[in-house]
Design a protein around this motif. Structure first.
Motif, mmCIF file in Angstrom:
data_model
loop_
_atom_site.group_PDB
_atom_site.id
_atom_site.type_symbol
_atom_site.label_atom_id
_atom_site.label_comp_id
_atom_site.label_asym_id
_atom_site.label_seq_id
_atom_site.Cartn_x
_atom_site.Cartn_y
_atom_site.Cartn_z
ATOM 1 N N SER A 17 0.842 -1.197 0.000
ATOM 2 C CA SER A 17 0.000 0.000 0.000
ATOM 3 C C SER A 17 0.876 1.245 0.000
ATOM 4 O O SER A 17 2.079 1.194 0.306
ATOM 5 N N ALA A 18 0.265 2.397 -0.323
ATOM 6 C CA ALA A 18 1.009 3.654 -0.370
ATOM 7 C C ALA A 18 1.581 4.000 1.014
ATOM 8 O O ALA A 18 2.718 4.471 1.121
ATOM 9 N N ALA A 19 0.785 3.750 2.060
ATOM 10 C CA ALA A 19 1.236 4.073 3.423
ATOM 11 C C ALA A 19 2.440 3.220 3.824
ATOM 12 O O ALA A 19 3.428 3.717 4.374
ATOM 13 N N ASP A 20 2.352 1.909 3.549
ATOM 14 C CA ASP A 20 3.463 1.018 3.911
ATOM 15 C C ASP A 20 4.688 1.280 3.052
ATOM 16 O O ASP A 20 5.827 1.103 3.494
ATOM 17 N N LEU A 21 4.473 1.697 1.809
ATOM 18 C CA LEU A 21 5.592 2.044 0.936
ATOM 19 C C LEU A 21 6.356 3.232 1.520
ATOM 20 O O LEU A 21 7.592 3.231 1.547
ATOM 21 N N LYS A 22 5.607 4.209 1.996
ATOM 22 C CA LYS A 22 6.239 5.398 2.571
ATOM 23 C C LYS A 22 7.037 5.047 3.821
ATOM 24 O O LYS A 22 8.164 5.524 4.024
ATOM 25 N N LYS A 23 6.463 4.168 4.658
ATOM 26 C CA LYS A 23 7.174 3.752 5.876
ATOM 27 C C LYS A 23 8.459 3.017 5.544
ATOM 28 O O LYS A 23 9.498 3.208 6.178
ATOM 29 N N ALA A 24 8.377 2.150 4.521
ATOM 30 C CA ALA A 24 9.565 1.387 4.122
ATOM 31 C C ALA A 24 10.661 2.325 3.613
ATOM 32 O O ALA A 24 11.846 2.151 3.928
ATOM 33 N N TYR A 25 10.266 3.323 2.832
ATOM 34 C CA TYR A 25 11.253 4.277 2.330
ATOM 35 C C TYR A 25 11.910 5.039 3.475
ATOM 36 O O TYR A 25 13.125 5.243 3.487
ATOM 37 N N ARG A 26 11.101 5.438 4.426
ATOM 38 C CA ARG A 26 11.666 6.186 5.564
ATOM 39 C C ARG A 26 12.712 5.355 6.311
ATOM 40 O O ARG A 26 13.763 5.863 6.709
ATOM 41 N N ARG A 27 12.403 4.061 6.501
ATOM 42 C CA ARG A 27 13.347 3.200 7.231
ATOM 43 C C ARG A 27 14.678 3.126 6.491
ATOM 44 O O ARG A 27 15.750 3.283 7.083
ATOM 45 N N VAL A 28 14.598 2.883 5.168
ATOM 46 C CA VAL A 28 15.828 2.760 4.384
ATOM 47 C C VAL A 28 16.564 4.099 4.312
ATOM 48 O O VAL A 28 17.794 4.161 4.461
ATOM 49 N N ALA A 29 15.811 5.185 4.107
ATOM 50 C CA ALA A 29 16.427 6.506 3.991
ATOM 51 C C ALA A 29 17.112 6.919 5.287
ATOM 52 O O ALA A 29 18.216 7.491 5.263
ATOM 53 N N MET A 30 16.485 6.642 6.408
ATOM 54 C CA MET A 30 17.092 6.983 7.703
ATOM 55 C C MET A 30 18.383 6.202 7.929
ATOM 56 O O MET A 30 19.373 6.734 8.422
ATOM 57 N N LYS A 31 18.363 4.932 7.548
ATOM 58 C CA LYS A 31 19.531 4.070 7.781
ATOM 59 C C LYS A 31 20.738 4.519 6.963
ATOM 60 O O LYS A 31 21.881 4.504 7.453
#
Length: 376
Positions: A17-31
């Motif tokens: 979903s769009a919401a879970d996609l955004k969360k996944a991106y945030r995790r990778v981007a933060m790391k």
């Protein structure tokens, strides 16, 4: 070096979903953000890779093209120069603020401004002819539009929203969580940065009203079921004067009484009487361009396919025009007169088994072998 699959880069499934996609991106981007990994070239490359993947998958149109054609479908439009890509990193505090803003009821970085309106979808039914040739259609879409009385501000005419004194118009306030300083949406203005003290009577302070819009949609030639046409800015108006979303017109081609479509090719069944099938003949068959002659050779059997080149569909994304495939169906005569039945019996008496019916003969031979030479 070949690009990795965008879903693999973000560690998500293809139906995310769009919401879970955004969360996944945030995790990778933060790391992998360069602010957290100064001088680490590998981390910087992974951050760029994640940003590029999210830029494509977060856009409904680009994601659809990527799902169908892979990187080739988006290479012309996707790049590393936009957003938080190679051209300029979004700050780590922005991404960090997004995460904790969601946890504490906020909504990401500075929300002190009007938000974009929602995207809309409209299902458009088309005849095969219109889908193949292209057309212009008029549609009616119920949506939210900017209020004319207040010009979308939500405030009564002659007044304007007041800057929120709690957050100073930023839409965010900071709160201390131990040794963390965390941003969250301002509780007074709910992240808007302003407060309407005298709301508009037409929209009751919302800045938007319900309306059915009449739109003209240009349908390009060659579209098929599942294709989408994007009308930029024709979605819902944003709250408090914010930009409108987009309207996605999804095409559904209605079943046709003669043709079936498979990509660029068309298929149809052509009934042939058994005399023409046996002796050969010439038939008229329909195409989307009009009638054409089809020569049926002698001894044609049911199921025989005849290809009429370039009588199919030119794909909407370009390429050669497809073909029309005509499948012969030999038709058994019905409502025979007594005379016709007698003639058929006379004809049957002249038949010489396998010589005149090789397929029937080989079928019976196969039956005998299957049952161990049993008489049938």
């Amino acid at each position: 070096m070949a690009k990795r699959d965008y879903y693999e880069v973000l560690g998500v499934s293809r139906d995310v979903s769009a919401a879970d996609l955004k969360k996944a991106y945030r995790r990778v981007a933060m790391k992998h953000h360069p602010d957290r990994n100064p001088g680490d070239e590998e981390a910087e490359n992974k951050f760029k890779e994640a940003s590029e993947a999210y830029e494509v998958l977060s856009d409904a149109q680009k994601r659809s093209a990527y799902d169908q054609f892979g990187h080739a479908g988006v290479d012309q439009s996707a790049g590393m120069g936009g957003g938080a890509g190679a051209g300029g990193f979004g700050s780590f505090s922005d991404i960090f603020g997004d995460v904790f803003g969601d946890i504490f009821g906020g909504g990401g970085r500075g929300r002190g401004g009007p938000s974009r309106g929602a995207d809309l979808r409209y299902n458009l039914e088309l005849s095969l002819e219109d889908a193949v040739r292209g057309t212009n259609v008029q549609i009616k879409v119920p949506t939210l539009v900017a209020c004319d009385t207040c010009d979308g501000s939500g405030a009564k005419k002659g007044t304007s929203p007041k800057t929120c004194t709690t957050c100073g118009g930023i839409g965010q306030v900071r709160m201390q969580q131990g040794f963390f300083s965390v941003q969250q949406a301002c509780p007074t203005c709910r992240g808007k940065g302003s407060i309407i003290t005298d709301p508009c009577g037409s929209c009751h302070g919302q800045g938007r009203v319900e309306q059915t819009k009449k739109l003209s949609v240009k349908v390009p030639a060659g579209v098929d079921t599942g294709d989408r046409i994007r009308l930029s800015g024709e979605g819902e108006a944003g709250a408090e004067g914010g930009p409108a979303g987009d309207l996605y017109v999804e095409v559904h081609v209605k079943p046709h009484e003669i043709f079936q479509r498979d990509g660029a090719d068309l298929y149809c069944e052509v009934p042939v009487d058994f005399v023409d099938a046996a002796l050969g003949g010439e038939l008229e068959v329909p195409t989307l361009d009009g009638r054409v002659k089809l020569k049926v050779p002698a001894e044609t059997q049911t199921g025989k396919l005849f290809r009429l080149r370039s009588k199919g569909v030119t794909p909407v994304r370009g390429g050669a025009r497809g073909d029309l495939m005509c499948r012969v169906v030999v038709e058994t005569p019905v409502d025979l007169t007594g005379k016709q039945k007698e003639l058929l019996k006379e004809f049957q008496a002249t038949m010489k088994g396998g010589k005149n019916s090789p397929r029937q003969s080989s079928w019976f031979d196969g039956m005998k072998n299957f049952f161990g030479d049993m008489k049938i």
